[in-house]
Write a protein that holds these residues in place. Structure first.
Motif, PDB file in Angstrom:
ATOM      1  N   LEU A  95       0.843  -1.195   0.000  1.00 35.95           N
ATOM      2  CA  LEU A  95       0.000   0.000   0.000  1.00 35.95           C
ATOM      3  C   LEU A  95       0.879   1.247   0.000  1.00 35.95           C
ATOM      4  O   LEU A  95       1.801   1.366   0.816  1.00 35.95           O
ATOM      5  CB  LEU A  95      -0.906   0.028   1.238  1.00 35.95           C
ATOM      6  CG  LEU A  95      -1.897  -1.126   1.397  1.00 35.95           C
ATOM      7  CD1 LEU A  95      -2.630  -0.993   2.736  1.00 35.95           C
ATOM      8  CD2 LEU A  95      -2.897  -1.145   0.253  1.00 35.95           C
TER       9      LEU A  95
ATOM     10  N   VAL B 127       1.005   4.969   0.935  1.00 27.59           N
ATOM     11  CA  VAL B 127       0.247   5.739   1.931  1.00 27.59           C
ATOM     12  C   VAL B 127       0.753   7.174   1.988  1.00 27.59           C
ATOM     13  O   VAL B 127       1.959   7.422   1.962  1.00 27.59           O
ATOM     14  CB  VAL B 127       0.373   5.081   3.322  1.00 27.59           C
ATOM     15  CG1 VAL B 127      -0.316   5.918   4.380  1.00 27.59           C
ATOM     16  CG2 VAL B 127      -0.192   3.671   3.300  1.00 27.59           C
TER      17      VAL B 127
ATOM     18  N   ALA C 177      -4.540   5.212   1.106  1.00 25.15           N
ATOM     19  CA  ALA C 177      -3.632   4.073   0.922  1.00 25.15           C
ATOM     20  C   ALA C 177      -3.998   3.400  -0.397  1.00 25.15           C
ATOM     21  O   ALA C 177      -5.086   2.839  -0.525  1.00 25.15           O
ATOM     22  CB  ALA C 177      -3.744   3.094   2.085  1.00 25.15           C
TER      23      ALA C 177
ATOM     24  N   ASN D 132      -3.659   0.548  -3.126  1.00 24.87           N
ATOM     25  CA  ASN D 132      -3.247  -0.832  -3.357  1.00 24.87           C
ATOM     26  C   ASN D 132      -2.610  -0.907  -4.743  1.00 24.87           C
ATOM     27  O   ASN D 132      -3.288  -0.730  -5.759  1.00 24.87           O
ATOM     28  CB  ASN D 132      -4.470  -1.750  -3.275  1.00 24.87           C
ATOM     29  CG  ASN D 132      -4.106  -3.227  -3.390  1.00 24.87           C
ATOM     30  OD1 ASN D 132      -3.118  -3.592  -4.009  1.00 24.87           O
ATOM     31  ND2 ASN D 132      -4.924  -4.085  -2.793  1.00 24.87           N
TER      32      ASN D 132
ATOM     33  N   ILE E  89      -7.969   2.966  -0.013  1.00 28.11           N
ATOM     34  CA  ILE E  89      -8.599   3.109   1.297  1.00 28.11           C
ATOM     35  C   ILE E  89      -8.442   4.571   1.688  1.00 28.11           C
ATOM     36  O   ILE E  89      -7.325   5.083   1.759  1.00 28.11           O
ATOM     37  CB  ILE E  89      -7.935   2.196   2.348  1.00 28.11           C
ATOM     38  CG1 ILE E  89      -7.991   0.731   1.918  1.00 28.11           C
ATOM     39  CG2 ILE E  89      -8.583   2.376   3.713  1.00 28.11           C
ATOM     40  CD1 ILE E  89      -7.135  -0.188   2.776  1.00 28.11           C
TER      41      ILE E  89
ATOM     42  N   LEU F 210      -4.138   4.046  10.384  1.00 26.25           N
ATOM     43  CA  LEU F 210      -3.465   2.746  10.409  1.00 26.25           C
ATOM     44  C   LEU F 210      -4.404   1.660  10.918  1.00 26.25           C
ATOM     45  O   LEU F 210      -4.421   0.529  10.406  1.00 26.25           O
ATOM     46  CB  LEU F 210      -2.215   2.816  11.287  1.00 26.25           C
ATOM     47  CG  LEU F 210      -1.015   3.599  10.737  1.00 26.25           C
ATOM     48  CD1 LEU F 210       0.123   3.613  11.757  1.00 26.25           C
ATOM     49  CD2 LEU F 210      -0.536   3.007   9.424  1.00 26.25           C
TER      50      LEU F 210
ATOM     51  N   THR G 270      -7.624   1.710  10.572  1.00 23.21           N
ATOM     52  CA  THR G 270      -8.570   1.484   9.481  1.00 23.21           C
ATOM     53  C   THR G 270      -7.981   0.523   8.447  1.00 23.21           C
ATOM     54  O   THR G 270      -8.658  -0.384   7.956  1.00 23.21           O
ATOM     55  CB  THR G 270      -8.938   2.818   8.803  1.00 23.21           C
ATOM     56  OG1 THR G 270      -9.542   3.687   9.767  1.00 23.21           O
ATOM     57  CG2 THR G 270      -9.903   2.599   7.648  1.00 23.21           C
ATOM     58  N   ILE G 271      -6.706   0.719   8.119  1.00 21.42           N
ATOM     59  CA  ILE G 271      -6.027  -0.197   7.184  1.00 21.42           C
ATOM     60  C   ILE G 271      -5.986  -1.598   7.762  1.00 21.42           C
ATOM     61  O   ILE G 271      -6.242  -2.589   7.065  1.00 21.42           O
ATOM     62  CB  ILE G 271      -4.600   0.314   6.883  1.00 21.42           C
ATOM     63  CG1 ILE G 271      -4.649   1.636   6.123  1.00 21.42           C
ATOM     64  CG2 ILE G 271      -3.817  -0.727   6.098  1.00 21.42           C
ATOM     65  CD1 ILE G 271      -3.290   2.276   5.899  1.00 21.42           C
ATOM     66  N   ASP G 272      -5.679  -1.691   9.051  1.00 22.22           N
ATOM     67  CA  ASP G 272      -5.598  -2.994   9.711  1.00 22.22           C
ATOM     68  C   ASP G 272      -6.923  -3.746   9.617  1.00 22.22           C
ATOM     69  O   ASP G 272      -6.956  -4.959   9.397  1.00 22.22           O
ATOM     70  CB  ASP G 272      -5.192  -2.794  11.171  1.00 22.22           C
ATOM     71  CG  ASP G 272      -4.852  -4.091  11.876  1.00 22.22           C
ATOM     72  OD1 ASP G 272      -4.337  -5.014  11.206  1.00 22.22           O
ATOM     73  OD2 ASP G 272      -5.116  -4.198  13.079  1.00 22.22           O
TER      74      ASP G 272
ATOM     75  N   VAL H 284      -7.617  -4.869   5.689  1.00 18.12           N
ATOM     76  CA  VAL H 284      -6.766  -5.894   5.064  1.00 18.12           C
ATOM     77  C   VAL H 284      -6.975  -7.225   5.776  1.00 18.12           C
ATOM     78  O   VAL H 284      -6.878  -7.289   7.006  1.00 18.12           O
ATOM     79  CB  VAL H 284      -5.285  -5.480   5.121  1.00 18.12           C
ATOM     80  CG1 VAL H 284      -4.401  -6.575   4.522  1.00 18.12           C
ATOM     81  CG2 VAL H 284      -5.068  -4.167   4.387  1.00 18.12           C
TER      82      VAL H 284
ATOM     83  N   VAL I 134       1.342  -6.496   5.539  1.00 23.53           N
ATOM     84  CA  VAL I 134       1.045  -5.191   4.953  1.00 23.53           C
ATOM     85  C   VAL I 134       2.353  -4.411   4.824  1.00 23.53           C
ATOM     86  O   VAL I 134       3.021  -4.139   5.823  1.00 23.53           O
ATOM     87  CB  VAL I 134       0.048  -4.391   5.812  1.00 23.53           C
ATOM     88  CG1 VAL I 134      -0.295  -3.075   5.111  1.00 23.53           C
ATOM     89  CG2 VAL I 134      -1.213  -5.198   6.076  1.00 23.53           C
TER      90      VAL I 134
ATOM     91  N   LEU J 298       3.882  -0.891   3.824  1.00 21.66           N
ATOM     92  CA  LEU J 298       3.488   0.496   3.647  1.00 21.66           C
ATOM     93  C   LEU J 298       4.637   1.299   3.051  1.00 21.66           C
ATOM     94  O   LEU J 298       5.737   1.350   3.619  1.00 21.66           O
ATOM     95  CB  LEU J 298       3.091   1.125   4.987  1.00 21.66           C
ATOM     96  CG  LEU J 298       1.980   0.432   5.790  1.00 21.66           C
ATOM     97  CD1 LEU J 298       1.760   1.173   7.105  1.00 21.66           C
ATOM     98  CD2 LEU J 298       0.688   0.378   4.986  1.00 21.66           C
TER      99      LEU J 298
END
Length: 269
Positions: free
Chosen positions: A82, A84, A125, A127, A134, A150, A152-154, A157, A163, A165
């Motif tokens: 990702l 970011v 973020a 992809n 995201i 972070l 939210t990303i967690d 995914v 992950v 970054l």
């Protein structure tokens, strides 16, 4: 005479100006203005144009380029890469008078001045495999908001995936709170871009498209309107995502920068 025009264009400046115009060159060379234009076009000379550049002075530039380009060209298995970053201080701007719509032969017209109605920040973020983004909007731009992103990303995914970054060296990315969170979440791997090398982060290109298509010519009477427009673009982009195709290898990038450094070091400045 053609050689003289080319040499004068490349190595001299007209009196009282920073660059040549076709009219000034015609007067100086004794040729017609159309002849000057033909010569410039034939040799790819555009005195009216100027571009900007900045070379990174990061002592780990080579290592970071190889690391990030390696991720783009050979992504790791069972992992998500990702890109970011934050687009901060996006202004909600409204024109001081109604916009005149486009008509046949007449472009859309708007006043040069505007009224400000607040700002917002978009955390995004990208992809690199799918082109999906995201996104999350916050009114402030601190480590607390980045930490929330972070999380939210967690959540977004799937847990079995690592992950990776790719992000810049902005201060909010390196606070003790963020470092502790990353240490507690070992599936996250951070790859920092070199300083002054935002072109390595693909999400910056996505930000440019967002600005071009939704923000620059938009009119928003409040921050809420601006955020609604950004969310609309985010949803539209994710319905038909198109990943960027990274083509240059790290060796090709470094060779290109080497040639550029040799040109600037011999420029006499």
């Amino acid at each position: 005479m053609v050689e003289q025009v080319i040499a004068k264009t490349l190595h001299e400046k007209p009196r009282g100006s920073t660059h040549w115009s076709s009219r000034a060159m015609a007067k100086s060379s004794g040729l017609s203005q159309s002849a000057v234009v033909r010569i410039w076009r034939a040799f790819g000379l555009q005195p009216h144009r100027a571009e900007t550049f900045k070379l990174s002075t990061d002592p780990l530039f080579i290592e970071k380029v190889r690391d990030i380009v390696g991720l783009y060209l050979n992504p790791p298995d069972r992992a998500l890469v990702l890109c970011v970053d934050e687009k901060s201080q996006i202004q909600a701007l409204d024109r001081t008078q109604p916009i005149l719509p486009m008509m046949p032969g007449v472009p859309e017209r708007r006043t040069h001045d505007y009224a400000r109605h607040g700002t917002t920040t978009l955390f995004a973020a990208l992809n690199i495999a799918t082109g999906k983004v995201i996104g999350e909007l916050h009114r402030r731009h601190r480590s607390q908001e980045f930490l929330q992103f972070l999380r939210t990303i967690d959540e977004a995914v799937p847990k079995p995936l690592d992950v990776h970054l790719v992000m810049d060296n902005y201060g909010t990315h390196k606070t003790p709170t963020v470092k502790r969170w990353l240490a507690r979440n070992p599936r996250f791997h951070v790859h920092f871009t070199p300083t002054s090398a935002s072109w390595l982060n693909q999400v910056e290109r996505w930000f440019a498209t967002l600005t071009e298509r939704q923000i620059r010519r938009g009119t928003h009477r409040s921050t809420v309107e601006l955020e609604r427009a950004i969310r609309d673009y985010l949803a539209s982009s994710n319905r038909d995502p198109k990943p960027f195709q990274w083509t240059k290898t790290a060796d090709q990038i470094l060779e290109s920068i080497k040639r550029f450094c040799m040109r600037t070091s011999n420029s006499g400045h």
